[in-house]
Scaffold this motif. Structure first.
Motif, short mmCIF file in Angstrom:
data_model
loop_
_atom_site.label_atom_id
_atom_site.label_comp_id
_atom_site.label_asym_id
_atom_site.label_seq_id
_atom_site.Cartn_x
_atom_site.Cartn_y
_atom_site.Cartn_z
N CYS A 1 68.44 32.04 47.79
CA CYS A 1 67.21 32.84 47.66
C CYS A 1 67.37 34.21 48.30
N LEU B 1 58.81 34.43 51.07
CA LEU B 1 60.10 34.79 50.49
C LEU B 1 60.61 36.08 51.13
N LYS C 1 62.53 30.56 44.94
CA LYS C 1 62.11 29.76 46.10
C LYS C 1 61.44 28.48 45.59
N SER D 1 64.14 26.18 44.31
CA SER D 1 64.91 25.59 45.41
C SER D 1 64.19 24.37 45.98
N ASN E 1 67.24 37.66 46.29
CA ASN E 1 66.24 38.63 46.73
C ASN E 1 66.88 39.99 46.98
#
Length: 181
Positions: free
Chosen positions: A161, A12, A127, A130, A165
């Protein structure tokens, strides 16, 4: 549970922000989504159930149903169905706003802030979610989710994402496992 979280975490942090969606990709996403959204609640329930099955630690964030073990019982839960609808409506807002990058950014900022500050959700779960969304849509709508459609959705979800983030980073988020709180 710990390995599940650590597994995705490094990936990620190194996610590259994809290039912006082109017009064709936007159309592919919007057309495919229109078909999915006709069954909004069922699709949302399928997505959340799969998240909980594949990543059981994700249930810890849902006080209303974190102790419910049986998928059938979850499906009957009013709170569970309500959250499934909320997730689908959030995605719907994003899909409808693909031509308005400011709107997309502000929606993602709100979602990111709420999940970081109020719900204290580790960002890696976006993540996980998703991947689950792609998986469920591909299985439930195989005639709709062609390779091109899947590629466009992958790009959109990667953008989501990265944006979330970035919100977490702006807020100075540190993993709960490293903080003393």
């Amino acid at each position: 549970m710990e390995t599940e979280r650590m597994q995705g975490e490094g990936e990620l942090n190194h996610l590259e922000r994809p290039s912006p969606l082109n017009e064709r990709e936007k159309v592919l996403i919007q057309d495919s989504w229109a078909k999915v959204y006709e069954n909004c609640e069922d699709a949302g329930v399928a997505i959340l159930l799969r998240l909980f099955v594949n990543f059981p630690s994700s249930k810890q964030y849902f006080s209303d149903f974190k102790h419910v073990e049986e998928p059938e019982e979850l499906e009957r839960s009013v709170q569970f169905r309500k959250h499934a609808r909320r997730v689908m409506n959030g995605i719907n807002t994003l899909v409808e706003s693909l031509d308005n990058s400011d709107k997309v950014a502000s929606v993602l900022k709100l979602v990111g802030k709420a999940h970081a500050l109020r719900h204290k959700v580790e960002p890696v779960y976006f993540k996980f979610l998703s991947g689950v969304i792609l998986e469920v849509l591909g299985e439930a709508f195989p005639e709709v989710v062609t390779a091109d459609v899947a590629a466009a959705w992958t790009k959109l979800l990667a953008t989501l994402c990265c944006s979330i983030n970035a919100v977490y980073e702006e807020l100075g988020w540190t993993s709960l496992s490293t903080s003393t709180g």
